[in-house]
Design an enzyme around this catalytic site. Structure first.
Site, PDB file in Angstrom:
ATOM      1  N   ASP A 122     -34.741   3.331   0.750  1.00 24.77           N
ATOM      2  CA  ASP A 122     -35.032   3.688   2.122  1.00 24.77           C
ATOM      3  C   ASP A 122     -34.749   2.446   2.966  1.00 24.77           C
ATOM      4  O   ASP A 122     -34.770   1.336   2.453  1.00 24.77           O
ATOM      5  CB  ASP A 122     -36.515   4.065   2.183  1.00 24.77           C
ATOM      6  CG  ASP A 122     -36.924   4.577   3.538  1.00 24.77           C
ATOM      7  OD1 ASP A 122     -36.139   5.332   4.131  1.00 24.77           O
ATOM      8  OD2 ASP A 122     -38.019   4.230   3.989  1.00 24.77           O
TER       9      ASP A 122
ATOM     10  N   ASP B 203     -41.168   3.213   1.253  1.00 23.59           N
ATOM     11  CA  ASP B 203     -42.528   2.811   1.613  1.00 23.59           C
ATOM     12  C   ASP B 203     -43.440   4.018   1.743  1.00 23.59           C
ATOM     13  O   ASP B 203     -44.620   3.884   2.013  1.00 23.59           O
ATOM     14  CB  ASP B 203     -42.539   1.986   2.899  1.00 23.59           C
ATOM     15  CG  ASP B 203     -41.991   2.767   4.086  1.00 23.59           C
ATOM     16  OD1 ASP B 203     -41.591   3.935   3.895  1.00 23.59           O
ATOM     17  OD2 ASP B 203     -41.971   2.216   5.190  1.00 23.59           O
TER      18      ASP B 203
ATOM     19  N   ASP C 215     -41.354   9.515   3.165  1.00 25.33           N
ATOM     20  CA  ASP C 215     -40.464   9.749   2.020  1.00 25.33           C
ATOM     21  C   ASP C 215     -41.179  10.013   0.700  1.00 25.33           C
ATOM     22  O   ASP C 215     -40.581   9.939  -0.365  1.00 25.33           O
ATOM     23  CB  ASP C 215     -39.409   8.644   1.886  1.00 25.33           C
ATOM     24  CG  ASP C 215     -40.020   7.262   1.924  1.00 25.33           C
ATOM     25  OD1 ASP C 215     -41.194   7.146   1.543  1.00 25.33           O
ATOM     26  OD2 ASP C 215     -39.316   6.323   2.322  1.00 25.33           O
TER      27      ASP C 215
HETATM   28  P1  ADP Z   1     -36.439   5.555   7.803  1.00 25.67           P
HETATM   29  O1  ADP Z   1     -35.580   6.453   6.997  1.00 25.67           O
HETATM   30  O2  ADP Z   1     -35.635   4.463   8.432  1.00 25.67           O
HETATM   31  O3  ADP Z   1     -37.607   5.045   7.056  1.00 25.67           O
HETATM   32  P2  ADP Z   1     -37.929   7.688   9.178  1.00 25.67           P
HETATM   33  O4  ADP Z   1     -37.413   8.866   8.433  1.00 25.67           O
HETATM   34  O5  ADP Z   1     -39.340   7.318   8.969  1.00 25.67           O
HETATM   35  O6  ADP Z   1     -36.995   6.388   9.072  1.00 25.67           O
HETATM   36  O7  ADP Z   1     -37.723   7.958  10.723  1.00 25.67           O
HETATM   37  C1  ADP Z   1     -36.450   8.210  11.237  1.00 25.67           C
HETATM   38  C2  ADP Z   1     -36.366   8.005  12.721  1.00 25.67           C
HETATM   39  O8  ADP Z   1     -37.240   8.905  13.380  1.00 25.67           O
HETATM   40  C3  ADP Z   1     -36.799   6.621  13.155  1.00 25.67           C
HETATM   41  O9  ADP Z   1     -35.744   5.712  13.133  1.00 25.67           O
HETATM   42  C4  ADP Z   1     -37.279   6.879  14.575  1.00 25.67           C
HETATM   43  O10 ADP Z   1     -36.183   6.903  15.448  1.00 25.67           O
HETATM   44  C5  ADP Z   1     -37.839   8.292  14.503  1.00 25.67           C
HETATM   45  N1  ADP Z   1     -39.290   8.291  14.331  1.00 25.67           N
HETATM   46  C6  ADP Z   1     -39.981   8.593  13.204  1.00 25.67           C
HETATM   47  N2  ADP Z   1     -41.306   8.499  13.415  1.00 25.67           N
HETATM   48  C7  ADP Z   1     -41.471   8.092  14.683  1.00 25.67           C
HETATM   49  C8  ADP Z   1     -42.602   7.798  15.516  1.00 25.67           C
HETATM   50  N3  ADP Z   1     -43.854   7.879  15.069  1.00 25.67           N
HETATM   51  N4  ADP Z   1     -42.361   7.433  16.794  1.00 25.67           N
HETATM   52  C9  ADP Z   1     -41.124   7.340  17.259  1.00 25.67           C
HETATM   53  N5  ADP Z   1     -40.025   7.599  16.545  1.00 25.67           N
HETATM   54  C10 ADP Z   1     -40.174   7.970  15.283  1.00 25.67           C
HETATM   55 MG    MG Z   2     -39.365   5.107   6.014  1.00 22.40          MG
END
Ligand code: ADP
Ligand code: MG
Length: 625
Positions: free
Chosen positions: A328, A518, A522
Site C-alpha cells: 500500500d 497499514d 485495506d
Molecule cells: P492509500 O491507498 O494511499 O492508502 P486510501 O485508499 O486510504 O489511500 O484513500 C485513497 C484516497 O481517498 C486518498 O488519497 C484521499 O484522496 C481519499 N481519502 C480517503 N479517506 C479520506 C478522508 N478521511 N478524508 C479525505 N480524503 C480521503
Molecule cells: Mg492506506
C-alpha cells in the site's frame, strides 16, 4: 543469554551425575572382582533405578491407561529387554542418555519460553488515573476511554492515548526492537507497552486496555504457538504411525529370524532380541517431535526481538515462500503523516475552508484527516458536527453546522456532482464541497519513508520476483512515489474493493503473494493475501487483527528481514527433519544387520536429539545484516 535451571532440572541433573558415577564404579568393581550372576545384576540395577525410576513409573501408568507407543514405553521395553539379555551397562546407559536428552530439551524449551516472557514484560501492572482532580492507582482494565492518566519516568505506558501535558522521551524497544528513544510532546500519540523515560506526562486515553496495543500484542504472542505449520502437522501424523511401525518391526525382527533358523537355539533368540532392542532405542522420534516446534518457537521469538510479530508457525511457513510483495502507498511506503502545503479556497476564505474540512474530518482516523486536523490547530466544538460517514477510498461526508459537506478526492466530488478542478501543484489534493457546490481544495504532501527504496531493493535481492504498489491516491502522486521507491509496478486511484481485485489478479495460483498495508481501508486485502503484513504502530486495530505478520515499527525494511528470518527457520526445520530421519534410518539398517549395537543406538538417538535442539536454537538468535 543466561538461564537458571529449575529445581526439577537441577534434580534430574544430580540424578544423572550420581547414576553416571555409580555406573562407572559398578563397572570397574564387577570387572576387577569378576562378579557375575545375580550380584552383578543387583549392582547394575542401582544406577539404572536411580536414573530411570520416573520413566519406568510413567511407562507403567501409561500402559495401565492404555497409552502405549510413547517414548517412555519404548525406553522401558528397550532397557528391560537389555537387562534380560544380560546387557546391564547398556541398559543403564540408555536410560542415562535418555535423561540427558530430556534435560536438554527441557532447558531449550525453558530458554525460548523465557525470551517470549521477556516480551511479556510489556504488560503494565497499573495505571494512575486522574478522577475528580485526584490521582488514583487502578488496574489498567479499569481506565475508561477519554480519561486522563499520569505516567511518571520509568513507568510503562498502560494504555494508548495522546499526550495532553508534558514532554518526555519514550523507549519502544520492547515493541519495535528499536532502541533509540523517541521524543514526544503535547499532542503526540503514545503506545501502550512502551516505557516512559524522562518526563511526567498526562495522557488522554484513546483505547480501553483490552483494545490497547499492548493487549493486542500479548494476545498475539500467546496464541502464536497454537497455530501449527503444515510441516508440524506432518510430523505429528508421522510420529503417530512411525512408533507403532517400529515396535512391530522390532517384534518381527526378534521373532521371525529365529523361527526360521533355530527355534530351539537360545543364542539365536538372544542375538535377534538384542538387534530388536537396538531398533527400539533408535525408533524414538523425540528429536523431530521436539526440535520442529522448537525451531518455530525460536523463529517467532527471534523475530519478535526485531519488532516483527509473526502470528504463528503457519504464518512463518507461508512467509518463507512468498515471491510477490504488494504494498500500500500511504502509511506503508510513505510516512502517512501528511502536511498541509497550501489551501486554495473557492469563494470563501482559507481559514473557513480549513475549518470546515477539519470539522468534517474530526472523527476520521485516516492520515489525510489527521493532517487537516493538525493544520487547523484550533478547537473544534463537537456540537457543530452532526452525522458523519466515511466513504472508503474517497473521503468523508459530514454534517457541520447543519449543512452537509463532502471532503475527499476527485472521485468523491464526481459522486456528488460538484464542479471541481485539479490543482497544478503536486500532492494529494483534498477537495471540499457543500452539497453540490465546490468550495476549493487543500494540498497535502506526504514523505517517502527513508528506508522505502532500500526495502524494495532488499526484497529484490532476496529473490522476490515482483513488487507492486497499490494506492487510492492520484495517478500523478503514485507515479512519483513508484519512481522513487523503484517498485516494479503500480496501480493508482483504486477503491479498497479494487485493491482486492488487483490482488486477485496476482494470486494466480502459482505466485505466493504478501500484502503490506497499514490497514486503514485495506484490511480486506490483508486478509485475502497469502500473507498479510501490517504496519503495527501506526496501523489500525483491524490491520493488526487481520494480518499474519505485524511490523511494530512501521519500517518497510523489516519486510525483507521477516522473510529472511522465516526462510532461515524453515531451513533449520528441514535440516532437522532430514538429519534426524537420515541418521535414524542408517542406524536402523545397521541394527537389523547386527552391525550397530546398543551403544551406537544410544549415542545416535541422544546425539541426534541434542544436535537438532542446538540447531533449533539457532532460529532464535538475531540475524546479522
Ligand atoms: P492509500 O491507498 O494511499 O492508502 P486510501 O485508499 O486510504 O489511500 O484513500 C485513497 C484516497 O481517498 C486518498 O488519497 C484521499 O484522496 C481519499 N481519502 C480517503 N479517506 C479520506 C478522508 N478521511 N478524508 C479525505 N480524503 C480521503
Ligand atoms: Mg492506506
Amino acid at each position: 543469554m543466561k538461564y537458571k535451571l529449575t529445581r526439577k532440572q537441577k534434580k534430574t541433573l544430580k540424578r544423572i551425575l550420581v547414576a553416571f558415577a555409580l555406573l562407572v564404579v559398578v563397572a570397574i568393581i564387577t570387572h576387577v572382582f569378576e562378579i557375575e550372576g545375580i550380584l552383578k545384576l543387583i549392582l547394575f540395577l542401582i544406577p539404572y533405578i536411580i536414573v530411570g525410576y520416573d520413566v519406568l513409573r510413567t511407562a507403567f501408568i501409561n500402559i495401565i491407561h492404555g497409552q502405549v507407543f510413547d517414548e517412555k514405553f519404548l525406553m522401558t521395553v528397550a532397557t528391560l529387554g537389555a537387562v534380560l539379555t544380560g546387557e546391564y551397562p547398556e541398559a543403564t546407559a540408555v536410560m542415562l542418555f535418555y535423561q540427558v536428552g530430556e534435560l536438554f530439551q527441557s532447558i531449550a524449551v525453558g530458554k525460548s519460553r523465557k525470551s517470549i516472557a521477556k516480551l511479556m514484560d510489556i504488560r503494565p501492572d497499573y495505571a494512575v488515573v486522574v478522577r475528580d482532580g485526584e490521582e488514583k492507582t487502578v488496574s489498567p482494565e479499569e481506565v475508561l476511554v477519554g480519561e486522563t492518566i499520569v505516567i511518571k519516568p520509568g513507568e510503562k505506558i498502560p494504555l494508548d492515548g495522546n499526550i495532553l501535558e508534558g514532554s518526555t522521551s519514550v523507549n519502544t524497544a520492547a515493541l519495535t526492537g528499536e532502541s533509540v528513544p523517541v521524543d514526544m510532546a503535547c499532542g503526540d500519540k503514545v503506545i501502550s507497552g512502551s516505557l516512559n523515560l524522562t518526563g511526567v506526562i498526562k495522557v488522554q486515553t484513546t483505547n480501553s486496555f483490552g483494545q490497547s496495543t499492548v493487549s493486542k500484542i500479548l494476545e498475539l504472542v500467546e496464541n502464536a504457538s497454537e497455530k501449527k505449520a503444515k510441516v508440524e502437522g506432518f510430523i505429528t501424523r508421522f510420529a503417530r504411525w512411525y512408533t507403532p511401525a517400529v515396535v512391530i518391526s522390532a517384534l518381527a525382527l526378534a521373532i521371525l529370524p529365529p523361527l526360521f533358523t533355530g527355534i530351539s537355539d537360545w543364542d539365536t533368540w538372544v542375538l535377534w532380541i538384542k538387534r530388536a532392542l537396538v531398533f527400539l532405542v533408535v525408533s524414538c522420534p523425540c528429536a523431530l517431535v521436539v526440535s520442529v516446534p522448537l525451531s518455530f518457537f525460536g523463529g517467532i521469538g527471534g523475530a519478535s526481538k526485531e519488532g516483527i510479530l509473526i502470528k504463528g508457525a503457519n504464518s512463518l511457513e507461508a512467509l518463507s515462500k512468498i515471491d510477490t510483495v504488494v504494498l500500500d502507498k500511504t502509511g506503508t511506503l510513505t510516512k502517512g503523516t501528511f502536511v498541509v502545503d497550501d489551501i486554495h479556497p473557492n469563494c470563501i476564505t482559507s481559514d473557513e475552508l480549513l475549518d470546515i474540512a477539519a470539522a468534517a474530518e474530526s472523527y476520521s482516523s485516516h492520515p489525510v484527516a489527521e493532517s487537516i486536523i493538525n493544520a487547523h490547530k484550533g478547537h473544534i466544538e463537537r456540537s457543530r458536527i452532526g452525522e458523519v460517514e466515511e466513504i472508503a477510498g474517497k473521503g468523508v461526508k459530514a454534517e457541520v453546522d447543519g449543512k452537509t459537506y463532502y471532503v475527499g478526492n476527485g472521485a468523491l466530488m464526481d459522486m456528488v456532482g460538484a464542479e471541481w478542478h485539479d490543482c497544478h501543484l503536486t500532492g494529494t489534493i483534498i477537495h471540499v464541497a457543500c452539497e453540490g457546490t465546490y468550495l476549493g481544495h487543500i494540498i497535502i504532501n506526504d514523505e517517502i519513508k527513508s528506508d522505502a527504496a532500500s526495502a524494495i531493493k532488499d526484497l529484490r535481492s532476496l529473490g522476490i520476483k515482483k513488487t507492486v504498489m497499490l494506492t487510492g491516491d492520484k495517478e500523478k502522486v503514485a507515479a512519483k512515489i513508484a519512481k522513487e521507491t523503484f517498485v516494479d509496478e503500480y496501480h493508482a486511484e483504486l477503491l479498497p474493493s479494487e485493491k482486492v481485485d488487483q490482488l486477485e489478479l496476482l494470486l494466480d495460483g502459482k505466485s505466493k503473494v504478501a500484502f503490506v498495508g497499514d490497514g486503514i481501508n485495506d484490511a480486506p486485502v490483508l486478509t485475502r493475501a497469502d500473507v498479510g503484513i501490517a504496519m503495527g504502530a501506526m496501523g489500525s486495530d483491524a490491520a493488526i487483527e487481520s494480518a499474519d505478520v505485524v511490523l511494530m515499527d512501521d519500517k518497510p525494511s523489516k519486510i525483507a528481514k521477516a522473510v529472511r528470518i522465516s526462510r532461515k527457520t524453515m531451513n533449520i526445520v528441514w535440516q532437522n527433519i532430514i538429519f534426524s530421519l537420515g541418521v535414524k534410518g542408517i542406524i536402523l539398517i545397521l541394527g537389523a544387520l547386527g552391525i550397530a549395537n546398543m551403544w551406537i543406538a544410544v549415542f545416535g538417538d541422544v546425539g541426534v536429539l541434542v544436535i537438532a535442539i542446538l540447531n533449533s536454537m539457532r532460529a532464535m538468535f538475531r540475524m546479522k545484516e
